[in-house]
Each structure stands twice: as C-alpha cells, then as structure tokens.
Design a protein around this motif. Structure first.
Motif, PDB file in Angstrom:
ATOM      1  N   GLN A 369      54.136  42.826  19.457  1.00 32.52           N
ATOM      2  CA  GLN A 369      53.393  41.632  18.751  1.00 32.52           C
ATOM      3  C   GLN A 369      52.115  41.889  18.851  1.00 32.52           C
ATOM      4  OE1 GLN A 369      54.576  38.368  21.622  1.00 32.52           O
ATOM      5  NE2 GLN A 369      56.820  38.780  21.180  1.00 32.52           N
ATOM      6  N   THR A 370      50.936  41.275  18.047  1.00 31.36           N
ATOM      7  CA  THR A 370      49.800  41.178  17.978  1.00 31.36           C
ATOM      8  C   THR A 370      49.244  39.804  18.752  1.00 31.36           C
ATOM      9  OG1 THR A 370      49.865  42.751  15.865  1.00 31.36           O
ATOM     10  CG2 THR A 370      47.829  41.556  16.610  1.00 31.36           C
ATOM     11  N   VAL A 371      48.372  40.174  19.701  1.00 34.35           N
ATOM     12  CA  VAL A 371      47.886  39.126  20.340  1.00 34.35           C
ATOM     13  C   VAL A 371      46.394  39.033  20.387  1.00 34.35           C
ATOM     14  CG1 VAL A 371      50.068  38.757  21.602  1.00 34.35           C
ATOM     15  CG2 VAL A 371      48.374  40.088  22.646  1.00 34.35           C
ATOM     16  N   GLU A 372      45.783  37.919  20.741  1.00 34.00           N
ATOM     17  CA  GLU A 372      44.505  38.304  21.258  1.00 34.00           C
ATOM     18  C   GLU A 372      44.182  38.140  22.707  1.00 34.00           C
ATOM     19  OE1 GLU A 372      42.237  34.735  19.487  1.00 34.00           O
ATOM     20  OE2 GLU A 372      41.784  35.753  17.714  1.00 34.00           O
ATOM     21  N   ARG A 373      43.542  39.044  23.216  1.00 28.55           N
ATOM     22  CA  ARG A 373      43.291  39.204  24.641  1.00 28.55           C
ATOM     23  C   ARG A 373      41.621  38.933  24.984  1.00 28.55           C
ATOM     24  NH1 ARG A 373      48.007  37.935  26.631  1.00 28.55           N
ATOM     25  NH2 ARG A 373      49.642  39.073  26.441  1.00 28.55           N
ATOM     26  N   ALA A 374      41.364  38.242  26.164  1.00 35.61           N
ATOM     27  CA  ALA A 374      40.139  38.486  26.422  1.00 35.61           C
ATOM     28  C   ALA A 374      39.749  39.646  27.212  1.00 35.61           C
ATOM     29  CB  ALA A 374      39.694  37.025  26.998  1.00 35.61           C
ATOM     30  N   VAL A 375      38.906  40.445  27.098  1.00 38.35           N
ATOM     31  CA  VAL A 375      38.656  41.670  28.157  1.00 38.35           C
ATOM     32  C   VAL A 375      37.238  41.568  28.519  1.00 38.35           C
ATOM     33  CG1 VAL A 375      40.423  42.816  26.754  1.00 38.35           C
ATOM     34  CG2 VAL A 375      38.229  43.168  26.114  1.00 38.35           C
ATOM     35  N   VAL A 376      37.059  42.436  29.606  1.00 33.95           N
ATOM     36  CA  VAL A 376      35.753  42.769  29.976  1.00 33.95           C
ATOM     37  C   VAL A 376      35.422  44.373  30.348  1.00 33.95           C
ATOM     38  CG1 VAL A 376      35.341  40.788  31.225  1.00 33.95           C
ATOM     39  CG2 VAL A 376      36.585  42.490  32.436  1.00 33.95           C
ATOM     40  N   ASP A 390      31.923  46.809  46.991  1.00 35.21           N
ATOM     41  CA  ASP A 390      32.495  45.807  46.463  1.00 35.21           C
ATOM     42  C   ASP A 390      32.487  45.673  45.046  1.00 35.21           C
ATOM     43  OD1 ASP A 390      33.079  44.757  48.945  1.00 35.21           O
ATOM     44  OD2 ASP A 390      31.291  43.457  49.186  1.00 35.21           O
ATOM     45  N   ALA A 391      31.988  46.727  44.299  1.00 37.26           N
ATOM     46  CA  ALA A 391      31.824  46.712  42.761  1.00 37.26           C
ATOM     47  C   ALA A 391      33.440  46.581  42.102  1.00 37.26           C
ATOM     48  CB  ALA A 391      31.185  47.863  42.336  1.00 37.26           C
ATOM     49  N   GLN A 392      34.227  47.193  42.492  1.00 38.96           N
ATOM     50  CA  GLN A 392      35.566  47.127  41.830  1.00 38.96           C
ATOM     51  C   GLN A 392      36.172  45.911  42.064  1.00 38.96           C
ATOM     52  OE1 GLN A 392      37.055  49.191  39.849  1.00 38.96           O
ATOM     53  NE2 GLN A 392      35.407  50.487  39.896  1.00 38.96           N
ATOM     54  N   ALA A 393      36.136  45.392  43.227  1.00 41.00           N
ATOM     55  CA  ALA A 393      36.503  44.084  43.426  1.00 41.00           C
ATOM     56  C   ALA A 393      36.057  42.898  42.485  1.00 41.00           C
ATOM     57  CB  ALA A 393      36.269  43.578  45.181  1.00 41.00           C
ATOM     58  N   VAL A 394      34.615  43.236  42.293  1.00 41.81           N
ATOM     59  CA  VAL A 394      33.815  42.372  41.292  1.00 41.81           C
ATOM     60  C   VAL A 394      34.470  42.406  39.962  1.00 41.81           C
ATOM     61  CG1 VAL A 394      31.786  41.984  40.067  1.00 41.81           C
ATOM     62  CG2 VAL A 394      31.925  42.122  42.712  1.00 41.81           C
ATOM     63  N   VAL A 395      34.917  43.752  39.456  1.00 46.60           N
ATOM     64  CA  VAL A 395      35.558  43.984  38.412  1.00 46.60           C
ATOM     65  C   VAL A 395      36.852  43.281  38.057  1.00 46.60           C
ATOM     66  CG1 VAL A 395      36.538  45.642  36.860  1.00 46.60           C
ATOM     67  CG2 VAL A 395      34.188  46.258  38.039  1.00 46.60           C
ATOM     68  N   GLN A 396      37.675  43.556  39.206  1.00 48.50           N
ATOM     69  CA  GLN A 396      38.838  42.614  39.101  1.00 48.50           C
ATOM     70  C   GLN A 396      38.722  41.294  39.123  1.00 48.50           C
ATOM     71  OE1 GLN A 396      41.667  43.803  42.597  1.00 48.50           O
ATOM     72  NE2 GLN A 396      42.913  42.152  42.128  1.00 48.50           N
ATOM     73  N   LYS A 397      37.783  40.625  39.657  1.00 45.45           N
ATOM     74  CA  LYS A 397      37.653  39.119  39.583  1.00 45.45           C
ATOM     75  C   LYS A 397      37.224  38.797  38.276  1.00 45.45           C
ATOM     76  CE  LYS A 397      38.051  37.824  43.901  1.00 45.45           C
ATOM     77  NZ  LYS A 397      38.834  36.649  44.405  1.00 45.45           N
ATOM     78  N   LEU A 398      36.415  39.589  37.646  1.00 43.40           N
ATOM     79  CA  LEU A 398      35.919  39.401  36.155  1.00 43.40           C
ATOM     80  C   LEU A 398      37.281  39.394  35.212  1.00 43.40           C
ATOM     81  CD1 LEU A 398      32.603  41.224  36.072  1.00 43.40           C
ATOM     82  CD2 LEU A 398      32.916  38.994  35.965  1.00 43.40           C
ATOM     83  N   GLU A 399      38.224  40.461  35.543  1.00 44.53           N
ATOM     84  CA  GLU A 399      38.986  40.598  34.659  1.00 44.53           C
ATOM     85  C   GLU A 399      40.203  39.455  34.691  1.00 44.53           C
ATOM     86  OE1 GLU A 399      39.590  45.345  34.531  1.00 44.53           O
ATOM     87  OE2 GLU A 399      40.797  44.255  36.033  1.00 44.53           O
ATOM     88  N   LEU A 401      39.358  36.380  35.586  1.00 46.25           N
ATOM     89  CA  LEU A 401      38.683  35.060  35.088  1.00 46.25           C
ATOM     90  C   LEU A 401      38.878  35.222  33.570  1.00 46.25           C
ATOM     91  CD1 LEU A 401      37.027  32.727  35.678  1.00 46.25           C
ATOM     92  CD2 LEU A 401      34.846  34.362  35.795  1.00 46.25           C
ATOM     93  N   ALA A 402      38.532  36.377  32.936  1.00 40.99           N
ATOM     94  CA  ALA A 402      38.581  36.441  31.606  1.00 40.99           C
ATOM     95  C   ALA A 402      40.213  36.178  31.061  1.00 40.99           C
ATOM     96  CB  ALA A 402      38.215  37.692  31.012  1.00 40.99           C
ATOM     97  N   ALA A 403      41.116  36.429  31.663  1.00 41.21           N
ATOM     98  CA  ALA A 403      42.378  36.162  31.338  1.00 41.21           C
ATOM     99  C   ALA A 403      42.675  34.846  31.574  1.00 41.21           C
ATOM    100  CB  ALA A 403      43.498  37.110  32.170  1.00 41.21           C
ATOM    101  N   ARG A 404      42.102  34.124  32.582  1.00 37.45           N
ATOM    102  CA  ARG A 404      42.182  32.853  32.822  1.00 37.45           C
ATOM    103  C   ARG A 404      41.564  31.556  31.912  1.00 37.45           C
ATOM    104  NH1 ARG A 404      41.206  33.467  37.930  1.00 37.45           N
ATOM    105  NH2 ARG A 404      39.361  32.263  38.010  1.00 37.45           N
ATOM    106  N   ASP A 405      40.437  32.159  32.001  1.00 41.43           N
ATOM    107  CA  ASP A 405      39.270  31.081  31.363  1.00 41.43           C
ATOM    108  C   ASP A 405      38.229  31.755  30.592  1.00 41.43           C
ATOM    109  OD1 ASP A 405      37.783  28.815  30.856  1.00 41.43           O
ATOM    110  OD2 ASP A 405      37.085  28.520  32.967  1.00 41.43           O
ATOM    111  N   ARG A 406      38.553  31.702  29.366  1.00 37.37           N
ATOM    112  CA  ARG A 406      37.472  32.383  28.417  1.00 37.37           C
ATOM    113  C   ARG A 406      36.222  31.617  28.488  1.00 37.37           C
ATOM    114  NH1 ARG A 406      40.832  33.784  23.200  1.00 37.37           N
ATOM    115  NH2 ARG A 406      42.795  34.871  23.942  1.00 37.37           N
ATOM    116  N   SER A 407      36.311  30.184  28.649  1.00 40.55           N
ATOM    117  CA  SER A 407      35.157  29.493  28.420  1.00 40.55           C
ATOM    118  C   SER A 407      34.052  29.762  29.462  1.00 40.55           C
ATOM    119  CB  SER A 407      35.389  28.216  28.432  1.00 40.55           C
ATOM    120  OG  SER A 407      36.161  27.709  29.784  1.00 40.55           O
ATOM    121  N   ALA A 408      34.334  30.497  30.742  1.00 40.33           N
ATOM    122  CA  ALA A 408      33.419  30.971  31.735  1.00 40.33           C
ATOM    123  C   ALA A 408      32.393  31.578  31.335  1.00 40.33           C
ATOM    124  CB  ALA A 408      34.355  31.324  32.941  1.00 40.33           C
TER     125      ALA A 408
END
Length: 591
Positions: A369-376, A390-399, A401-408
């Motif tokens: 399936q072709t889908v749209e995905r928000a990525v960081v 804590d940089a990797q933890a920040v990356v995980q939080k950003l990922e 958030l992108a999957a959950r709420d693009r408007s952020a």
C-alpha cells in the motif's frame, strides 16, 4: 431461604472449614509452615497429599489451557529487577488499604474490616476517603484489641516484597506479585517462537508473592501462592474467538448491573445469550469463561456453588475493558478463584515505551500500500550539543509526535516533554516532512486477554466442596469425594491380614498398578475397616484388598469410596480395568 436458614447454612459451612483445616493438617494436605518455630502468617506447606492434589490440578489446567488450546508454556524467574515494575505500574499502584490501630499497632486491611462488619460487599472498589467515612459511621474497632478506629487514617500499602540483586551497590529487585510480567517482558522473543503470527497464547504456572496486610483463612489468602496464567495475544481488528465451541455452555453470571440493583441476583444464561444481550462485553472474555466453566466442573468444583462475577467500575483496573471473576462459595462467602480480563495493549505498550525494544508484531498486507507518512530527520549537530546524552530520547519524542500530530510542526518551534521538563526545538532543526511510502505491512501492538487462576484457592475449593460426612455400618465416616483424575492417590492396596503370602500378593499388585501408571498407596496397618476409613478421609477413590480367596481364585475385592460398593476383579485384569475407570471409559458399576 429465611434469615435463620441462611445463618444455619453459614454456621454449618464454617464448621466444615474448621473440620477441613484439621483434616488437612492430620492427613498431610496443608499446614502452616515452620511450626517448630511458631509458624509465620501467610505461608503454608503442602504436605504429601496436598502437593499431589495441587500437582494434579496444575496438570489438568495445563492440559486444558495450554495443550488443548495450542498455547506455549514458559517458566520465568520469580525475582525481577526494578525497571520491569516501573513499566508495569506495580511500583506506583499495587496497593491495599492499610489501617493501623493506635493502641496495639496491629495492621488490618481497611476494606476487609468494612466488608466483615457492614453491608458493603466490595469495599475494595471504594476510594479511601469513603472507606474512612464508613469506618467512622459504623464505629468499627480493631479486631485485635477492640480499640475504636474512627478518625484513623487509611493509607495505601504496596504489596510487593523488595530485595537486592547482587552484592555491594546491589540492583533493586522485587519478587513478582503475578506471573504475567514474566510473559510480557519476554514478548519480543516469544513472538518469534510464534512465527510472528497472531493470535497466540503463552501460559505459566508458578509462584507469586504479595506482602498481605492480614493473611487469613488458611490457604485462601497467603503471602506466597501459585498462579496459573494465560496471556493470549490477539490482533484487535482481525482476530475473533471460536465462540461456536462455547455458545451453549450454561453459566451463572452476576453482572455489575445486578450487583448495583437493590434486589439484584445472579442470572442463569448461556455464553451465547450473554454476549448477544451485552451482559459480557468482550467476545474473548466470553470465550474463556466458556472454556473455564466445564473445566471447573471436571475437577470437582460444585456448580451450585460457583459463579462468574463482573467487576464493578471502581474495582476494575484502569486498563481493563471488561473483567470477570470466577467465584466459589466457601463458608457462606464468595471467594475469587480466577480472573478473566481484557487488558488491551496496556502491558506491551508500557514495556515498549520503557525498554526501547519493539513489543509489536509485523502484520503483512495482502498487497503493498502507498501511504503518506510524517517523518523527521533531526539535525544531530544541533541536538547533540543541546541535549547531550538525551539526544536520542529527543529524536524518539519527535518521531512519536510526527506520527501522532503533524500540526505540531506548523509553527516555528515544536514542544516536547522530557523528564518532566518542556523543551522548544526549532522546526527547521527537526527535518520534518510528509512523504509517500510504499509499505508491505504495519507493526501492530497486540491486545491481551488474560485468564488468571489461583491454584491454592482452587485446591481449597475442591477440598471444601468434596468434604462429606455420612454413616457406614452404624459408624460415622468422613470422606473427600474427589474426582479420580485429581485425587492424590487413585487406589489403596491392602493385604487382608499380615500373612506372608497375602503380603507378597498385595505387594505384587502394587507393582503392577504402578507399572500401569496409577498412583498407589500400600497399607497393612490396623484392621481393614480402619484402613478403609483412612483412605476415605484422604479421598482415595478405590481400595483393593487381597484376601485368602485371592490365593485360590486369582481375584481381589475392589471397593469404591463414595458408595462403599465392592466388586471382585481378576488380578490379571486389574491394571487394565482400573486404568479404564480412571480414564472415564468404564463406570465402576459396569465392572
């Protein structure tokens, strides 16, 4: 039933419990541990008869819930380190209500005091302020010294036993309060054994530990006990239970609506009807209730003293969409002997979040399936100096958030929470984009259905429901009407007298029956009537007596426990005959 009749039944049942506990100690079923040192509350030893009965019940459970259902079995450690219980929520929320007497300092379960002395049946579901108010309103007193407890604070008490793992700066650990976490934490490996195919189940029979405030009623409430648990992992969108197998199973249900009604009562229905009418909310829970009911009947639980009770909203775990207890009647009270809960994805999600491992199953699509995905794609030259370790933890939080709420990511900065602190990150440093991706499948977090059985309480229920008193030949008799497949010993073998030839014959019969896989005891002490009574009292279904006629005709007397009826059976055919009786292929009256 009148109040007088109900009171009489309750007193009779309590008397049965007293006699049963005495019998259990005398005949080696169970007794308080470390008696030479005065014993310690909440710990019991299963003697030779009890260990055998317990083992037979565990084998029967394993046959039905592991083997017959095609589920795996594991054996995880009883001690686990602290991060497991941080993730599961046990460190913060595995509590009972403690009230301490201001005079004698005795500790009691506040909800038990309320239930034992008021009209409240499920005080555990009440909030602490309400429990304190009930104690004050009814002027409840300390069960040890009689001091008033009105105005005494009720506090949460965590039930887990803490320990240290290793010497020196030891790692904190806990003795598991349930066997379930040993299954959940191993999910990333267990899913591979299941070939990443849902649904699949994992069972475990083992010890659990809870530092009970007031252990009581012998092995009904202890600090160390055995659980038999099944964690069944399902795809919430695609997997459905085989309800056709249990639709017609008759059940006694006590739903929350009936418990809350002034004139509420248990209802008689079937699994299919209960689902259709919405009494049972989840099909998977309904399925396992339908599986459990006939299993309990097969091991000797009295179905007139058995029901399934739905949890009230206040006592149901926050993650459980629906939860029912199997309950048995003991001493006029209903006790929980198993729980059936739909736990959703709470457990696997929590362990995935805390461990960083993947607690999901990859679900293959029929076609890509072709889908749209928000990525960081964050700028690590910015995040590294800014957040350090804590940089990797920040990356995980950003990922996430992108999957959950693009408007952020629509403004100039984006906010994330890290260790209770909010941070603003420039969107230009996040590498945020929406891309078209072709995917072969998706990662699904399975939901969990959990039937959890208390083995010790089941042992007590089976013994209590099997306890009988009657009169045989003008003499009073006590016996346990245990089902043959769970009785500690299946057959007792006696020589009628101490004659050498009879003893040799009886011992030869013992060898033949054991070779046939039957559990056998040999007894040549006392007169034959006394030996019968001993075996009746421990629940042995059959006794075989070699007499002088046996030396002539090659046959022995086989006596059935409940009816005391006797049959003559040839020694040569005895192993095959008794094996057929134990397997349910031959009724004793048809021998």
């Amino acid at each position: 039933m009148s109040e007088d009749d109900a009171a009489a039944d309750s007193e009779a049942s309590a008397a049965t419990s007293e006699k049963l506990v005495e019998l259990a100690k005398r005949r080696g079923y169970f007794f308080r541990t470390s008696g030479a040192y005065g014993g310690v509350g909440g710990f019991y030893t299963f003697g030779p008869q009890g260990a055998s009965l317990k083992g037979n019940l565990e084998d029967a459970w394993r046959d039905r819930f592991a083997v017959a259902e095609g589920n795996m079995e594991i054996d995880a450690p009883t001690i686990m380190h602290e991060p497991v219980f941080e993730a599961s929520g046990h460190l913060d929320g595995f509590d009972d209500m403690l009230i301490e007497c201001p005079d004698c300092e005795a500790s009691s379960r506040a909800d038990h005091l309320v239930e034992d002395n008021t009209e409240y049946e499920d005080a555990e579901s009440l909030p602490i302020p309400e429990v304190e108010a009930v104690i004050a309103e009814h002027e409840l007193v300390c069960p040890e010294c009689g001091a008033g407890l009105a105005g005494v604070a009720v506090e949460d008490f965590n039930l887990m036993f803490a320990t240290n793992i290793g010497p020196g700066d030891a790692q904190p650990g806990y003795m598991r309060p349930e066997t379930a976490q040993g299954i959940f934490v191993e999910f990333p490996r267990l899913k591979e054994y299941a070939r990443n195919q849902l649904p699949f189940g994992v069972t475990q029979i083992g010890r659990a530990y809870r530092n009970e405030i007031s252990p009581r009623r012998s092995i009904i409430r202890t600090r160390e006990f055995t659980q038999a648990e099944l964690e069944y992992f399902v795809d919430p969108e695609d997997d459905e239970p085989p309800l056709e197998r249990v639709d017609d199973v008759d059940v006694t249900l006590y739903p929350a609506s009936e418990q809350e009604a002034d004139d509420g009562a248990a209802i008689e229905t079937t699994i299919g009807e209960a689902l259709e009418e919405g009494i049972i909310g989840d099909p998977w829970v309904a399925y396992f209730l339908g599986v459990a009911k006939p299993w309990y009947a097969s091991i000797g639980v009295d179905m007139d003293r058995f029901r399934f009770r739905q949890h009230l909203s206040g006592e149901r775990a926050h993650y459980a969409a629906d939860c029912w207890d199997a309950e048995s009647e003991i001493d006029g009270n209903w006790i929980e002997i198993a729980g059936f809960a739909y736990r959703g994805d709470y457990d696997l999600s929590k362990h995935g979040e805390h461990s960083g491992d993947r607690f999901t199953v990859f679900k293959q699509y029929d076609e890509p399936q072709t889908v749209e995905r928000a990525v960081v794609d964050p700028d690590m030259s910015y995040l590294g100096p800014e957040f350090g370790g804590d940089a990797q933890a920040v990356v995980q939080k950003l990922e996430e958030l992108a999957a959950r709420d693009r408007s952020a990511f629509e403004g100039e900065t984006v906010e994330i929470d890290l260790e209770d602190e909010t941070h603003e990150i420039p969107v230009e440093k996040c590498g945020f984009a929406v891309e078209e991706q072709t995917e072969a499948g998706e990662h699904v977090t399975p939901h969990v259905v959990e039937p959890s059985f208390g083995v010790d309480r089941t042992v007590y229920t089976v013994l209590h429901h099997a306890y009988r008193e009657d009169e045989v030949g003008g003499e009073e008799r006590t016996y346990l009407e245990l089902e043959p497949e769970v009785a500690p010993t299946f057959v007792g073998v006696f020589p009628l007298q101490g004659d050498d030839e009879l003893v040799d014959e009886a011992e030869s019969i013992v060898d033949d029956l054991r070779a046939a896989g039957l559990s056998v005891t040999y007894d040549d002490s006392g007169n034959i009537g006394r030996r019968y009574r001993r075996q009746d009292e421990v629940g042995t279904p059959f006794c075989v007596t070699a007499d002088f006629e046996s030396l002539e005709d090659g046959a022995v007397t086989v006596r059935e426990r409940d009816s005391t009826e006797q049959k003559r059976v040839s020694i040569e055919e005895l192993p095959e005959t008794l094996s057929a009786v134990r397997a349910g292929e031959l009724a004793f009256e048809n021998i």
